[in-house]
Scaffold this active site. Structure first.
Site, PDB file in Angstrom:
ATOM      1  CD  GLU A  41      -2.807   0.938   2.924  1.00  0.00           C
ATOM      2  OE1 GLU A  41      -3.386   2.202   2.942  1.00  0.00           O
ATOM      3  OE2 GLU A  41      -2.546   0.135   3.673  1.00  0.00           O
ATOM      4  CE  LYS A 116      -7.184   0.845   2.981  1.00  0.00           C
ATOM      5  NZ  LYS A 116      -6.156   1.815   3.907  1.00  0.00           N
ATOM      6  CB  CYS A 152      -4.353  -1.728   3.399  1.00  0.00           C
ATOM      7  SG  CYS A 152      -3.584  -2.453   5.634  1.00  0.00           S
TER       8      CYS A 152
END
Length: 576
Positions: A41, A116, A152
């Site tokens: 990430e 994300k 994540c």
């Protein structure tokens, strides 16, 4: 299809340096015949970039470097890079100005962008401050294989595993509905003791639930107070761990996805995993070896990334400074560690001798700076003001502040990073001196309870043969007397810590319940602790907040550390 994982250690803001790390990994992946390379990430800019993200030139530079990287990469290799991208609709429609994104690069260009969706705002995370959440989950294809992309936290909303839902959306379930064959995750998941096993258990549960194999590529390295352990891994569709990368160091691995079997295999080849699943499992014990490795990495990267080459610390002959000296020696080499002994008239001979023996064991350079004369100078200077008062905490703290000043002078003169040596138990209850032993640029064991300090030193002496062999050290690194003698600040005759504090076994259990489990005083008493002791400890913790606010950054190894994720008010009601 071959998929490579690059477990990288980026430096926050070093966009060119991080780009070169990705490029080096891509060249290695090309040699290995990989079709796809995964990086962590925000791998291009480092995680967490925090308020660098509000600097327009930082985002512009990252965008420019991303395009240059795309052109430099092996053209046939697909590479997923983590970076921050502008939110083009923010000005007109509102919302945050950036996305936390994964960018697919291939053939010299940006092919696909993924944002994300789940933005954590707990503990050390503050992503909602900067990023707009992505609206949808998506995938890309290599040949006939559909690869879903997550970042994540997108994996951390498994309601069945956690027993609750933390976000409205569930990206993994959404990707399964889209009919993906494989899920990949770019991560920067911070370390805490025991977390590696929790991660693997969660993803194994997710795989069994959705029936899709998952590859998890995590960042490694220390950034400020946060340590990233790496420990990237892959789970096949049966829920077996089939590849695990190293913990606390950079690593690289290649996996294979067999489209006919619709499953993932470790680097041993189709149907043959690299290691047995027993060897690949994350052991649940929050062992001393794991914590030691985390602290060593944290010190090494803090020193390196902040531009230092040497460190200095005070050696008292006590167990805390002994542990910090050992960690620093392992992290950057004993030749780069200076230990300073500053005995006072209250320092015992055995403490000085213990510190000298420790320095010999570790191979440290030492300096001896007695402070008795300086103490007399303070006494004379304050004599008229302190007349008709008794010796007390003020005089004790003067000794600590003399030592702190001397250490800071050495730091300023020679450019050494000063390491402070206080532990979590002391920081919790304020058993430390502002502008004295709290001085420093890094608090190495500020998240390590006193009982764990003892455990680490025992392990270092008797359970760390590999480390001792590498460093050519004898059996006992920490002199036995340092471990067995009663702990003392030695600021007045006959002083021991338990003059002021409960036994550390008792104190640490109370603190763990109060700080990490969020138990009330009543609940802690109900667990078997003395009510008066509990009330006193709770009061000390509340009163010490102003000290903790002024402390050096402390390396985080627990779920609840006195650092980035600790946001208690100083001025508050005494009830909470």
């Amino acid at each position: 299809m071959k998929i490579a994982i690059a477990q990288l250690n980026p430096t926050i803001g070093d966009i060119l340096g991080n780009s070169n790390l990705i490029l080096e990994a891509a060249k290695k992946a090309e040699v290995e015949g990989a079709n796809l390379l995964l990086t962590p990430e925000l791998s291009l800019i480092g995680y967490p970039p925090r308020d660098l993200l509000i600097n327009p030139s930082f985002i512009a530079d990252a965008g420019t470097q991303l395009l240059q990287l795309a052109q430099a990469l092996p053209p046939e290799l697909a590479v997923i890079v983590g970076t921050a991208l502008p939110n083009a609709t923010a000005v007109k429609l509102g919302g945050k100005s950036l996305f936390n994104s994964a960018v697919l690069l291939q053939n010299g260009a940006v092919k696909t962008v993924f944002h994300k969706r789940l933005l954590p705002t707990y503990d050390v995370f503050d992503e909602d401050r900067y990023f707009e959440p992505g609206e949808n989950s998506n995938y890309f294809s290599i040949g006939e294989v559909k690869i879903g992309v997550t970042i994540c936290e997108d994996l951390w909303n498994n309601e069945e595993f956690w027993g609750k839902r933390s976000y409205a959306g569930d990206p993994v379930s959404d990707l399964a509905k889209l009919g993906v064959d494989l899920v990949v995750n770019l991560s920067a998941s911070p370390y805490s003791a025991g977390k590696r096993g929790v991660r693997s258990a969660m993803l194994q549960h997710s795989v069994i639930r959705c029936g899709k194999p998952i590859i998890y590529a995590n960042q490694v390295g220390g950034n400020d107070d946060i340590i990233f352990d790496g420990s990237s891994f892959a789970v096949n569709r049966r829920g077996d761990l089939i590849q695990v990368l190293a913990s606390f160091e950079t690593d690289f691995a290649v996996l294979e996805y067999d489209a006919t079997k619709q499953d993932l295999f470790g680097s041993g080849g189709f149907g043959q995993d690299a290691r047995s699943t027993t060897d690949l499992s994350f052991h649940p014990a929050e062992g001393d070896a794991e914590i030691w490795a985390a602290l060593v990495l944290g010190v090494r990267d803090y020193v390196r990334k902040c531009g230092f080459s040497k460190v200095v610390l005070g050696l008292s002959g006590g167990i805390d400074s002994a542990l910090v000296a050992a960690i620093a020696s392992c992290a950057i080499g004993p030749e780069n560690v200076l230990g300073v002994l500053m005995p006072s008239p209250y320092s015992s001979d055995h403490s000085v001798n213990d510190a000298l023996e420790l320095a010999r064991n570790l191979g440290l350079a030492i300096e001896m700076l007695p402070i008795g004369g300086l103490m007399k100078t303070y006494d004379r200077t304050l004599a008229n003001l302190f007349v008709n008062t008794t010796f007390g905490i003020a005089e004790e703290n003067i000794q600590s502040r003399i030592r702190g000043n001397l250490l800071m002078a050495i730091s300023n003169k020679f450019g050494h990073l000063l390491l402070s040596t206080g532990n979590k138990s002391e920081m919790a209850v304020g058993y430390c001196t502002l502008y004295g032993d709290m001085n420093g640029g890094l608090a190495v064991i500020a998240d390590v309870p006193k009982t764990r300090v003892y455990s680490l030193c025992q392990w270092l002496n008797y359970g760390s043969e590999k480390i001792k062999n590498q460093a050519n050290l004898g059996k006992e690194i920490i002199p036995v007397n340092i471990i067995t003698k009663p702990p003392s600040a030695e600021l007045k005759p006959g002083q021991v810590d338990q003059d002021s504090l409960p036994d550390y076994d008792v104190l640490d259990d109370i603190l763990q319940r109060l700080i990490e489990q969020h138990e009330s005083a009543q609940q802690i008493v109900a667990a078997g602790h003395d009510e008066a002791v509990v009330k006193r400890v709770v009061k000390l913790v509340r009163q010490a907040e102003f000290k903790r606010r002024q402390a050096a950054p402390g390396l985080k190894i627990s779920d609840r550390a006195f650092g980035t994720g600790w946001r208690m008010p100083i001025a508050k009601s005494s009830f909470y």
